[in-house]
Design an enzyme around this catalytic site. Sequence first.
Site, PDB file in Angstrom:
ATOM      1  N   HIS A  15       0.864  -1.182   0.000  1.00  0.00           N
ATOM      2  CA  HIS A  15       0.000   0.000   0.000  1.00  0.00           C
ATOM      3  C   HIS A  15       0.901   1.234   0.000  1.00  0.00           C
ATOM      4  CE1 HIS A  15      -3.702   2.107   0.265  1.00  0.00           C
ATOM      5  NE2 HIS A  15      -3.391   2.698   1.404  1.00  0.00           N
ATOM      6  N   PHE A  53      -8.755   4.070   4.710  1.00  0.00           N
ATOM      7  CA  PHE A  53      -9.430   4.766   5.795  1.00  0.00           C
ATOM      8  C   PHE A  53     -10.719   4.011   6.127  1.00  0.00           C
ATOM      9  CE2 PHE A  53      -7.750   9.366   4.995  1.00  0.00           C
ATOM     10  CZ  PHE A  53      -6.545   8.996   5.549  1.00  0.00           C
ATOM     11  N   LYS A  72       3.399   3.766  -5.750  1.00  0.00           N
ATOM     12  CA  LYS A  72       2.856   5.109  -5.509  1.00  0.00           C
ATOM     13  C   LYS A  72       3.955   6.154  -5.567  1.00  0.00           C
ATOM     14  CE  LYS A  72      -1.189   3.954  -2.623  1.00  0.00           C
ATOM     15  NZ  LYS A  72      -1.094   2.487  -2.600  1.00  0.00           N
TER      16      LYS A  72
END
Length: 403
Positions: free
Chosen positions: A294, A390, A326
């Site tokens: 992630h 989240f 990312k």
Amino acid sequence: MKRVVITGAGTINALGRDVPSTLAAMREGRCGIGPLEIRDVERLGIQIGGQIKDYDPETAFARQDLALYDRFTQFALIAAREAIGQSGIEFTEELSLRAGVILGNSGGGMTTTDENYRAVYEEGKNRVHPLVVPKLMNNAAAGHVSMTWGLRGPSFTVSSACASSNHAMAQAFQMVQSGMAPVMVTGGSEAMLCFGGVKAWEGLRVMSKDGCRPFSANRNGMVQGEGAGIFVFEELEHARARGAEILAEIAGYAMGSDASDIVMPSREGAARTIAGALANARIAPEEIGYINAHGTGTTANDRTECGAVADAFGAHAARLMISSTKSMHGHLIGGTGAVELLACIMALRDGVIAPTIGYAEPDPDCPLDVVPNEAREARVDAALSNAFAFGGLNAVIALRRAV
């Protein structure tokens, strides 16, 4: 239970307008993050992002269609066109009745929302376009993919923040594995790089002003990106019967909730989801060679994720490779897991591990092989793709090399 394979892939993101250019950028460790080119950027504290530059929607779509297509829908359709084209699948009348679309998305038509708030509150207009709602709704992309290719099977949108794409692909996997649908189009898209979208994320104070450096001790936050990743998931025998090229096999998945905090990640919850994916896929921990992390570049995420990997893999954690793409394309929020799945396919199919770029200083709380700065050649037989959102909503997908 049926075996599920990937027979088509498509993307558009800050690194490339298709899969070959995206994978080439990942191999080169190229950074797609740069200055934002959006309205009122000077009013933003955060002025960088993984933006798709020089994008002209009128080169891809008819003007009348654009009245219905928000930017996130456009991205999904472009990526779906590539994925379905590569797969070579023909949606006959019989197949189209069972094939469906499940996409992940978090923000919906943020550009449309932003533009219409401006029209009403800034410009004082009392009316908005009659098609605003169907343009901004989260399920617009899934609906238009379904309509464009006549897919009349199970179709919907999953919205679980940063895990949306992985949750969507896990649901599509279930549909094919169970026999409910022989083929599913799945993945995710997001387009939050507008003034309101960036301003909202600024409020969380988790954003970097100068770059995304996951796992590096000098990291200072995440960077938003935009784009889409779309795949064709197909039942193995169905794919073999038509002579389709198989990119990788989806071996299993796990989904779980931390049930603890709306924004702070849980090491225990992440570790439990990783272990669940291994168990569901019937893959031993030592078989995993690569994890697409992630890896947002925030201290909370990076240290929690590294701890979770150590807990789930034990001694093997030091021997596997884990990287965050990312660092190159930014965090695509609801679409991020889909674009990141491409790195797993590249590892399994091409034996190339995408790097974590921007890595400068080792963090003692992240003592794993994060493939710093340069891609690496290695044989990988099984891989994981992590997504921790989240809300404490986690989804991990397990893949095997096609045989």
